[in-house]
Design a protein around this motif. Structure first.
Motif, PDB file in Angstrom:
ATOM      1  N   PRO A  67     -38.919 -28.644  41.920  1.00 23.12           N
ATOM      2  CA  PRO A  67     -37.961 -27.305  42.156  1.00 23.12           C
ATOM      3  C   PRO A  67     -37.076 -27.513  41.530  1.00 23.12           C
ATOM      4  O   PRO A  67     -36.806 -28.358  40.606  1.00 23.12           O
ATOM      5  CB  PRO A  67     -37.847 -27.391  42.944  1.00 23.12           C
ATOM      6  CG  PRO A  67     -37.903 -28.377  44.359  1.00 23.12           C
ATOM      7  CD  PRO A  67     -39.256 -29.321  42.970  1.00 23.12           C
ATOM      8  N   SER A  68     -36.134 -26.299  41.054  1.00 24.27           N
ATOM      9  CA  SER A  68     -34.686 -25.733  40.214  1.00 24.27           C
ATOM     10  C   SER A  68     -33.902 -26.199  41.466  1.00 24.27           C
ATOM     11  O   SER A  68     -33.878 -25.331  42.280  1.00 24.27           O
ATOM     12  CB  SER A  68     -34.754 -24.811  39.417  1.00 24.27           C
ATOM     13  OG  SER A  68     -33.470 -25.093  38.722  1.00 24.27           O
ATOM     14  N   VAL A  69     -33.266 -27.390  41.570  1.00 18.80           N
ATOM     15  CA  VAL A  69     -31.987 -27.427  42.389  1.00 18.80           C
ATOM     16  C   VAL A  69     -30.609 -27.592  41.916  1.00 18.80           C
ATOM     17  O   VAL A  69     -30.581 -28.519  41.209  1.00 18.80           O
ATOM     18  CB  VAL A  69     -32.503 -28.747  43.264  1.00 18.80           C
ATOM     19  CG1 VAL A  69     -31.387 -28.818  44.383  1.00 18.80           C
ATOM     20  CG2 VAL A  69     -33.939 -28.968  43.408  1.00 18.80           C
ATOM     21  N   LEU A  96     -35.262 -34.934  39.659  1.00 16.30           N
ATOM     22  CA  LEU A  96     -35.850 -33.918  39.285  1.00 16.30           C
ATOM     23  C   LEU A  96     -36.409 -32.841  38.509  1.00 16.30           C
ATOM     24  O   LEU A  96     -36.189 -31.818  37.972  1.00 16.30           O
ATOM     25  CB  LEU A  96     -34.072 -33.020  39.389  1.00 16.30           C
ATOM     26  CG  LEU A  96     -34.331 -33.153  40.774  1.00 16.30           C
ATOM     27  CD1 LEU A  96     -32.098 -32.251  40.711  1.00 16.30           C
ATOM     28  CD2 LEU A  96     -34.636 -32.426  42.214  1.00 16.30           C
ATOM     29  N   GLY A  97     -36.545 -34.167  37.222  1.00 24.73           N
ATOM     30  CA  GLY A  97     -37.137 -34.005  36.082  1.00 24.73           C
ATOM     31  C   GLY A  97     -38.754 -34.525  35.954  1.00 24.73           C
ATOM     32  O   GLY A  97     -39.689 -34.950  36.549  1.00 24.73           O
ATOM     33  N   ASP A  98     -38.848 -36.086  34.889  1.00 25.78           N
ATOM     34  CA  ASP A  98     -39.854 -36.624  35.219  1.00 25.78           C
ATOM     35  C   ASP A  98     -39.942 -37.486  35.338  1.00 25.78           C
ATOM     36  O   ASP A  98     -41.246 -38.066  35.906  1.00 25.78           O
ATOM     37  CB  ASP A  98     -39.445 -37.570  33.555  1.00 25.78           C
ATOM     38  CG  ASP A  98     -38.912 -36.735  32.439  1.00 25.78           C
ATOM     39  OD1 ASP A  98     -39.273 -35.569  32.575  1.00 25.78           O
ATOM     40  OD2 ASP A  98     -38.159 -37.402  31.656  1.00 25.78           O
ATOM     41  N   GLY A  99     -38.889 -37.630  37.100  1.00 24.72           N
ATOM     42  CA  GLY A  99     -39.702 -38.355  38.099  1.00 24.72           C
ATOM     43  C   GLY A  99     -40.024 -37.963  39.120  1.00 24.72           C
ATOM     44  O   GLY A  99     -39.948 -38.185  40.232  1.00 24.72           O
ATOM     45  N   TRP A 100     -40.098 -36.647  39.363  1.00 29.65           N
ATOM     46  CA  TRP A 100     -40.670 -36.401  39.702  1.00 29.65           C
ATOM     47  C   TRP A 100     -42.368 -36.704  40.112  1.00 29.65           C
ATOM     48  O   TRP A 100     -43.272 -36.081  39.391  1.00 29.65           O
ATOM     49  CB  TRP A 100     -40.740 -34.290  39.618  1.00 29.65           C
ATOM     50  CG  TRP A 100     -41.790 -33.466  40.245  1.00 29.65           C
ATOM     51  CD1 TRP A 100     -42.717 -32.570  40.979  1.00 29.65           C
ATOM     52  CD2 TRP A 100     -41.044 -33.079  42.012  1.00 29.65           C
ATOM     53  NE1 TRP A 100     -43.089 -31.949  41.603  1.00 29.65           N
ATOM     54  CE2 TRP A 100     -41.685 -32.299  42.768  1.00 29.65           C
ATOM     55  CE3 TRP A 100     -40.113 -33.437  42.496  1.00 29.65           C
ATOM     56  CZ2 TRP A 100     -41.953 -31.955  44.067  1.00 29.65           C
ATOM     57  CZ3 TRP A 100     -39.467 -32.547  43.638  1.00 29.65           C
ATOM     58  CH2 TRP A 100     -40.291 -31.852  44.385  1.00 29.65           C
ATOM     59  N   SER A 101     -42.990 -36.533  41.248  1.00 30.91           N
ATOM     60  CA  SER A 101     -44.381 -36.113  41.750  1.00 30.91           C
ATOM     61  C   SER A 101     -44.497 -35.013  42.772  1.00 30.91           C
ATOM     62  O   SER A 101     -43.485 -35.283  43.978  1.00 30.91           O
ATOM     63  CB  SER A 101     -44.473 -37.294  42.952  1.00 30.91           C
ATOM     64  OG  SER A 101     -45.239 -38.118  43.593  1.00 30.91           O
ATOM     65  N   GLU A 138     -28.693 -21.081  32.937  1.00 33.23           N
ATOM     66  CA  GLU A 138     -28.402 -21.172  34.083  1.00 33.23           C
ATOM     67  C   GLU A 138     -29.472 -21.852  34.785  1.00 33.23           C
ATOM     68  O   GLU A 138     -29.297 -22.488  35.377  1.00 33.23           O
ATOM     69  CB  GLU A 138     -28.557 -19.391  34.345  1.00 33.23           C
ATOM     70  CG  GLU A 138     -28.770 -19.848  36.537  1.00 33.23           C
ATOM     71  CD  GLU A 138     -28.630 -18.635  36.702  1.00 33.23           C
ATOM     72  OE1 GLU A 138     -29.147 -17.901  37.899  1.00 33.23           O
ATOM     73  OE2 GLU A 138     -29.153 -17.234  35.866  1.00 33.23           O
ATOM     74  N   ASP A 139     -30.713 -22.022  34.642  1.00 30.04           N
ATOM     75  CA  ASP A 139     -32.242 -23.171  35.052  1.00 30.04           C
ATOM     76  C   ASP A 139     -31.808 -24.094  33.962  1.00 30.04           C
ATOM     77  O   ASP A 139     -32.099 -24.670  32.936  1.00 30.04           O
ATOM     78  CB  ASP A 139     -33.193 -22.614  34.859  1.00 30.04           C
ATOM     79  CG  ASP A 139     -34.579 -23.003  35.404  1.00 30.04           C
ATOM     80  OD1 ASP A 139     -33.822 -23.968  36.301  1.00 30.04           O
ATOM     81  OD2 ASP A 139     -35.173 -22.532  35.270  1.00 30.04           O
ATOM     82  N   VAL A 143     -32.821 -27.944  30.379  1.00 30.48           N
ATOM     83  CA  VAL A 143     -32.506 -29.012  30.363  1.00 30.48           C
ATOM     84  C   VAL A 143     -32.836 -29.864  29.819  1.00 30.48           C
ATOM     85  O   VAL A 143     -33.438 -30.099  31.188  1.00 30.48           O
ATOM     86  CB  VAL A 143     -31.040 -28.695  30.661  1.00 30.48           C
ATOM     87  CG1 VAL A 143     -29.975 -29.789  30.216  1.00 30.48           C
ATOM     88  CG2 VAL A 143     -30.584 -27.505  30.269  1.00 30.48           C
ATOM     89  N   ASP A 144     -32.914 -30.699  28.676  1.00 36.62           N
ATOM     90  CA  ASP A 144     -33.923 -31.932  28.801  1.00 36.62           C
ATOM     91  C   ASP A 144     -31.997 -33.045  28.845  1.00 36.62           C
ATOM     92  O   ASP A 144     -32.210 -33.987  28.064  1.00 36.62           O
ATOM     93  CB  ASP A 144     -34.201 -32.566  27.502  1.00 36.62           C
ATOM     94  CG  ASP A 144     -35.152 -33.694  28.149  1.00 36.62           C
ATOM     95  OD1 ASP A 144     -35.528 -34.363  29.156  1.00 36.62           O
ATOM     96  OD2 ASP A 144     -35.130 -34.761  27.040  1.00 36.62           O
ATOM     97  N   HIS A 145     -31.946 -33.235  30.562  1.00 34.95           N
ATOM     98  CA  HIS A 145     -30.633 -34.482  30.569  1.00 34.95           C
ATOM     99  C   HIS A 145     -31.495 -34.760  31.771  1.00 34.95           C
ATOM    100  O   HIS A 145     -30.183 -35.762  32.347  1.00 34.95           O
ATOM    101  CB  HIS A 145     -29.847 -33.384  31.151  1.00 34.95           C
ATOM    102  CG  HIS A 145     -29.706 -32.947  32.628  1.00 34.95           C
ATOM    103  ND1 HIS A 145     -30.067 -31.729  32.457  1.00 34.95           N
ATOM    104  CD2 HIS A 145     -28.870 -32.588  33.159  1.00 34.95           C
ATOM    105  CE1 HIS A 145     -30.119 -31.318  33.705  1.00 34.95           C
ATOM    106  NE2 HIS A 145     -29.290 -31.900  34.293  1.00 34.95           N
TER     107      HIS A 145
END
Length: 148
Positions: A67-69, A96-101, A138-139, A143-145
């Motif tokens: 999700p976008s959080v 919330l990015g690469d570590g999402w499962s 906004e989302d 962004v790749d951070h």
């Protein structure tokens, strides 16, 4: 919204309504696209007695995609002063990015953010906050951070 996403979110919403962890409360979930949850840090912390509002946005790929959080920033709420939280509410957290499962859930994200805030010893913004906020979409998923 796909049927897989809808079924998963229905299940999560039922769990949140029946047995929400301490310090986390559902504020609004009128559909399966956007949910709001309040978050308080438990125990002694630099964030004691503060309440934050989280906004979860789900796409039709959830739970395959995260999700976008974000922390809500408006006239009533501010993002916590934390080294992994930008002043616009964007959160720099691997889950919330690469570590999402797909085994993660709304509740587990909230608990992780509670833990992140509870372990903070100094209220400060991330390095480069002003520049990031100036150019960030906004989302935060655009962004790749997250892996920094």
């Amino acid at each position: 919204m796909s049927s897989i996403s809808t079924r998963r979110l229905q299940k999560e919403l039922k769990e949140i309504n029946n047995d929400c962890p301490q310090g986390i409360a559902l504020v609004k979930a009128e559909d399966f696209e956007t949910w709001y949850l309040s978050l308080q840090v438990l125990g002694e912390s630099v964030f004691a007695d503060e309440t934050f509002l989280l906004k979860f946005r789900f796409d039709n790929q959830y739970p395959i995609s995260s999700p976008s959080v974000t922390f809500v920033v408006d006239e009533h709420f501010q993002a916590p002063l934390h080294p992994h939280v930008y002043s616009n509410g964007h959160i720099c957290a691997n889950i919330l990015g690469d570590g999402w499962s797909p085994v993660l859930s709304v509740t587990s994200v909230c608990i992780s953010l509670q833990s992140m805030l509870a372990s903070c010893t100094k209220k400060e913004r991330p390095e480069g906050n002003d520049r990031y906020v100036m150019f960030a979409p906004e989302d935060p998923k655009k962004v790749d951070h997250f892996s920094s």
